[in-house]
Design a protein around this motif. Structure first.
Motif, PDB file in Angstrom:
ATOM      1  N   LEU A   6      -3.176  16.946  18.893  1.00 53.76           N
ATOM      2  CA  LEU A   6      -3.355  14.943  19.147  1.00 53.76           C
ATOM      3  C   LEU A   6      -2.491  14.629  18.852  1.00 53.76           C
ATOM      4  CD1 LEU A   6      -5.250  13.375  16.807  1.00 53.76           C
ATOM      5  CD2 LEU A   6      -2.716  14.191  14.729  1.00 53.76           C
ATOM      6  N   ILE A   7      -1.433  14.711  19.213  1.00 52.90           N
ATOM      7  CA  ILE A   7       0.532  14.563  19.670  1.00 52.90           C
ATOM      8  C   ILE A   7      -0.029  14.062  20.888  1.00 52.90           C
ATOM      9  CG2 ILE A   7       2.695  14.531  20.024  1.00 52.90           C
ATOM     10  CD1 ILE A   7       2.538  16.538  16.877  1.00 52.90           C
ATOM     11  N   VAL A   8      -0.057  14.976  21.730  1.00 56.06           N
ATOM     12  CA  VAL A   8      -0.445  15.222  23.455  1.00 56.06           C
ATOM     13  C   VAL A   8      -1.739  14.518  23.143  1.00 56.06           C
ATOM     14  CG1 VAL A   8      -0.392  16.329  25.077  1.00 56.06           C
ATOM     15  CG2 VAL A   8       0.840  16.760  23.395  1.00 56.06           C
ATOM     16  N   GLY A   9      -2.662  13.920  23.246  1.00 55.95           N
ATOM     17  CA  GLY A   9      -3.469  13.862  23.208  1.00 55.95           C
ATOM     18  C   GLY A   9      -3.097  11.917  23.382  1.00 55.95           C
ATOM     19  N   LYS A  10      -2.749  11.588  21.453  1.00 51.69           N
ATOM     20  CA  LYS A  10      -2.505  10.318  21.557  1.00 51.69           C
ATOM     21  C   LYS A  10      -1.148   9.547  22.837  1.00 51.69           C
ATOM     22  CE  LYS A  10      -4.147   9.530  16.852  1.00 51.69           C
ATOM     23  NZ  LYS A  10      -3.581   9.010  15.606  1.00 51.69           N
ATOM     24  N   LEU A  11      -0.426  10.449  22.893  1.00 51.36           N
ATOM     25  CA  LEU A  11       0.546  10.161  23.602  1.00 51.36           C
ATOM     26  C   LEU A  11       0.225   9.566  25.327  1.00 51.36           C
ATOM     27  CD1 LEU A  11       3.493  12.160  22.804  1.00 51.36           C
ATOM     28  CD2 LEU A  11       3.678   9.963  21.950  1.00 51.36           C
ATOM     29  N   LEU A  12      -1.016  10.308  25.452  1.00 52.18           N
ATOM     30  CA  LEU A  12      -0.805   9.451  26.921  1.00 52.18           C
ATOM     31  C   LEU A  12      -2.499   8.395  26.988  1.00 52.18           C
ATOM     32  CD1 LEU A  12      -1.548  13.489  28.165  1.00 52.18           C
ATOM     33  CD2 LEU A  12       0.407  11.382  29.031  1.00 52.18           C
ATOM     34  N   GLY A  33       4.101   4.523  21.885  1.00 57.10           N
ATOM     35  CA  GLY A  33       3.458   5.476  21.078  1.00 57.10           C
ATOM     36  C   GLY A  33       4.801   6.916  20.055  1.00 57.10           C
ATOM     37  N   ILE A  34       5.489   6.800  20.694  1.00 56.93           N
ATOM     38  CA  ILE A  34       6.301   7.888  20.321  1.00 56.93           C
ATOM     39  C   ILE A  34       7.614   7.594  18.984  1.00 56.93           C
ATOM     40  CG2 ILE A  34       6.973   9.286  22.212  1.00 56.93           C
ATOM     41  CD1 ILE A  34       9.800   8.071  22.141  1.00 56.93           C
ATOM     42  N   TYR A  35       7.511   6.636  18.635  1.00 55.07           N
ATOM     43  CA  TYR A  35       7.982   5.386  17.565  1.00 55.07           C
ATOM     44  C   TYR A  35       7.259   5.486  16.692  1.00 55.07           C
ATOM     45  CZ  TYR A  35      12.624   5.911  20.233  1.00 55.07           C
ATOM     46  OH  TYR A  35      13.162   6.217  21.441  1.00 55.07           O
ATOM     47  N   GLN A  36       5.736   5.434  16.275  1.00 49.95           N
ATOM     48  CA  GLN A  36       4.814   5.548  15.566  1.00 49.95           C
ATOM     49  C   GLN A  36       4.963   6.601  13.807  1.00 49.95           C
ATOM     50  OE1 GLN A  36       0.566   5.251  16.348  1.00 49.95           O
ATOM     51  NE2 GLN A  36       1.521   2.880  18.033  1.00 49.95           N
ATOM     52  N   GLU A  37       4.487   6.202  13.397  1.00 47.32           N
ATOM     53  CA  GLU A  37       4.516   7.954  12.021  1.00 47.32           C
ATOM     54  C   GLU A  37       4.182   8.639  12.640  1.00 47.32           C
ATOM     55  OE1 GLU A  37       4.361   8.631   7.732  1.00 47.32           O
ATOM     56  OE2 GLU A  37       3.527   6.082   8.066  1.00 47.32           O
ATOM     57  N   ASP A  38       2.989   8.863  13.279  1.00 47.64           N
ATOM     58  CA  ASP A  38       1.879  10.010  13.164  1.00 47.64           C
ATOM     59  C   ASP A  38       2.876  10.601  14.513  1.00 47.64           C
ATOM     60  OD1 ASP A  38       0.176   8.888  12.455  1.00 47.64           O
ATOM     61  OD2 ASP A  38      -0.862   8.159  14.328  1.00 47.64           O
ATOM     62  N   LEU A  41       6.679  14.032  14.357  1.00 45.11           N
ATOM     63  CA  LEU A  41       6.635  15.529  14.735  1.00 45.11           C
ATOM     64  C   LEU A  41       7.129  15.583  15.801  1.00 45.11           C
ATOM     65  CD1 LEU A  41       3.984  17.514  13.094  1.00 45.11           C
ATOM     66  CD2 LEU A  41       5.879  17.820  12.486  1.00 45.11           C
ATOM     67  N   VAL A  42       7.083  15.078  17.201  1.00 48.01           N
ATOM     68  CA  VAL A  42       7.807  14.596  19.002  1.00 48.01           C
ATOM     69  C   VAL A  42       9.020  15.554  18.808  1.00 48.01           C
ATOM     70  CG1 VAL A  42       8.067  13.294  19.282  1.00 48.01           C
ATOM     71  CG2 VAL A  42       6.866  14.945  20.865  1.00 48.01           C
ATOM     72  N   ARG A  43       9.741  15.205  17.366  1.00 53.50           N
ATOM     73  CA  ARG A  43      11.309  15.234  17.212  1.00 53.50           C
ATOM     74  C   ARG A  43      11.702  16.854  16.771  1.00 53.50           C
ATOM     75  NH1 ARG A  43      10.037  10.599  17.572  1.00 53.50           N
ATOM     76  NH2 ARG A  43      10.860   8.655  19.353  1.00 53.50           N
ATOM     77  N   ASP A  44      10.894  17.686  16.818  1.00 60.83           N
ATOM     78  CA  ASP A  44      10.912  18.437  15.945  1.00 60.83           C
ATOM     79  C   ASP A  44      11.137  19.588  17.767  1.00 60.83           C
ATOM     80  OD1 ASP A  44      10.897  21.116  13.599  1.00 60.83           O
ATOM     81  OD2 ASP A  44       9.123  21.660  15.587  1.00 60.83           O
ATOM     82  N   LYS A  45      12.065  20.778  18.074  1.00 65.80           N
ATOM     83  CA  LYS A  45      12.655  21.078  18.254  1.00 65.80           C
ATOM     84  C   LYS A  45      11.516  21.990  19.385  1.00 65.80           C
ATOM     85  CE  LYS A  45      17.428  21.066  19.484  1.00 65.80           C
ATOM     86  NZ  LYS A  45      17.905  21.578  21.028  1.00 65.80           N
ATOM     87  N   GLU A  46      10.692  22.695  17.827  1.00 65.13           N
ATOM     88  CA  GLU A  46       9.396  23.533  18.486  1.00 65.13           C
ATOM     89  C   GLU A  46       8.610  23.132  18.953  1.00 65.13           C
ATOM     90  OE1 GLU A  46       7.050  26.722  16.294  1.00 65.13           O
ATOM     91  OE2 GLU A  46       9.476  26.701  15.090  1.00 65.13           O
ATOM     92  N   VAL A  47       8.292  21.672  18.167  1.00 65.27           N
ATOM     93  CA  VAL A  47       7.634  21.198  18.834  1.00 65.27           C
ATOM     94  C   VAL A  47       7.397  20.376  20.056  1.00 65.27           C
ATOM     95  CG1 VAL A  47       6.447  19.079  18.174  1.00 65.27           C
ATOM     96  CG2 VAL A  47       5.964  20.627  16.583  1.00 65.27           C
ATOM     97  N   LEU A  48       8.408  19.549  20.676  1.00 58.21           N
ATOM     98  CA  LEU A  48       8.711  19.503  21.929  1.00 58.21           C
ATOM     99  C   LEU A  48       8.856  20.252  22.385  1.00 58.21           C
ATOM    100  CD1 LEU A  48       9.572  16.847  23.270  1.00 58.21           C
ATOM    101  CD2 LEU A  48      12.211  17.501  22.587  1.00 58.21           C
ATOM    102  N   ARG A  56       6.958  15.877  27.956  1.00 59.42           N
ATOM    103  CA  ARG A  56       9.079  16.000  27.038  1.00 59.42           C
ATOM    104  C   ARG A  56       9.851  14.970  27.603  1.00 59.42           C
ATOM    105  NH1 ARG A  56       8.684  21.896  26.646  1.00 59.42           N
ATOM    106  NH2 ARG A  56       9.011  21.612  28.760  1.00 59.42           N
ATOM    107  N   ASP A  57      10.211  14.816  28.411  1.00 57.51           N
ATOM    108  CA  ASP A  57      10.878  14.514  29.169  1.00 57.51           C
ATOM    109  C   ASP A  57      11.371  13.359  29.784  1.00 57.51           C
ATOM    110  OD1 ASP A  57      11.931  15.928  30.268  1.00 57.51           O
ATOM    111  OD2 ASP A  57      11.270  17.031  33.047  1.00 57.51           O
ATOM    112  N   CYS A  58       9.756  12.586  29.131  1.00 61.14           N
ATOM    113  CA  CYS A  58       9.834  11.044  28.706  1.00 61.14           C
ATOM    114  C   CYS A  58      10.103  10.458  27.426  1.00 61.14           C
ATOM    115  CB  CYS A  58       7.934  10.448  28.733  1.00 61.14           C
ATOM    116  SG  CYS A  58       7.393   9.805  30.609  1.00 61.14           S
ATOM    117  N   VAL A  59       9.584  12.016  26.462  1.00 61.50           N
ATOM    118  CA  VAL A  59      10.256  11.207  24.990  1.00 61.50           C
ATOM    119  C   VAL A  59      11.735  11.774  25.069  1.00 61.50           C
ATOM    120  CG1 VAL A  59      10.340  12.739  22.922  1.00 61.50           C
ATOM    121  CG2 VAL A  59       7.996  12.129  23.843  1.00 61.50           C
ATOM    122  N   LEU A  60      12.211  12.332  25.618  1.00 61.00           N
ATOM    123  CA  LEU A  60      13.876  12.779  25.921  1.00 61.00           C
ATOM    124  C   LEU A  60      14.528  11.597  26.137  1.00 61.00           C
ATOM    125  CD1 LEU A  60      13.908  16.766  27.083  1.00 61.00           C
ATOM    126  CD2 LEU A  60      14.620  15.817  24.341  1.00 61.00           C
TER     127      LEU A  60
END
Length: 190
Positions: A6-12, A33-38, A41-48, A56-60
């Protein structure tokens, strides 16, 4: 569909052929997208660590840029984004922003020389009382101005203080050159 899909699909961008989507549009979509409530989790080390490397590079880098613009280098170091300093240095190296990678690495080493890690700084920040107003020195008990001076001096070498450089140009070139790798990685997520 699991959370990761879900995260990957919505981020693109919702495009059937990502190969034809400009890299700048991909970055812009992730930025939106990354600052939306959904996406908390993307900032959890394991998920990231499990999402495709280009995302991941974009988010960081987006988080790094946002923190630098809003709170400066000291805010970056002590907030949750600073806990990803090693990963951010790697991304900067990967996209060819060598000057920024070296500056951030020197800042990390300066902290280390004083027995500090960004994780410690973040813990100190969370130990403050709600609405407590403090500055970096008070929050972390740093009495040595030499450390602060070193950090500030190295921060002057970051793109944010240099009109001629922009890490997002590097990021866009990097994504454009590696878009097929992203598409290949996405096959396991979507």
């Amino acid at each position: 569909m699991n959370n990761l899909q879900l995260i990957v699909g919505k981020l693109l961008p919702n495009k059937s052929n990502l190969l034809n989507v400009p890299a700048s549009e991909i970055v812009e979509h992730i930025c939106e997208g990354i600052y939306q409530e959904d996406f908390y989790l993307v900032r959890d080390k394991e998920v990231l660590s499990k999402i495709p490397i280009l995302i991941r590079d974009c988010v960081l880098l987006i988080d790094f840029d946002t923190e630098l613009n809003m709170n400066g280098i000291f805010g970056y170091l002590e907030n949750s984004t600073g806990k990803f300093i090693d990963e951010t240095i790697e991304v900067l190296e990967r996209i060819g922003a060598v000057r920024d990678a070296k500056a951030l690495n020197k800042i990390k080493k300066s902290l280390s020389n004083f027995g500090l890690k960004t994780h410690d700084l973040n813990t100190n920040l969370h130990n403050l009382k709600e609405y407590q107003i403090n500055n970096f020195i008070q929050t972390h008990g740093i009495t040595d101005s030499e450390l602060l001076d070193r950090i500030q001096q190295e921060a002057e070498n970051l793109y944010i203080n240099n009109q001629e450089e922009n890490i997002f140009n590097n990021l866009i070139d990097y994504i454009e050159a590696n878009k097929q790798n992203l598409i290949d990685e996405l096959k396991e997520y979507l």
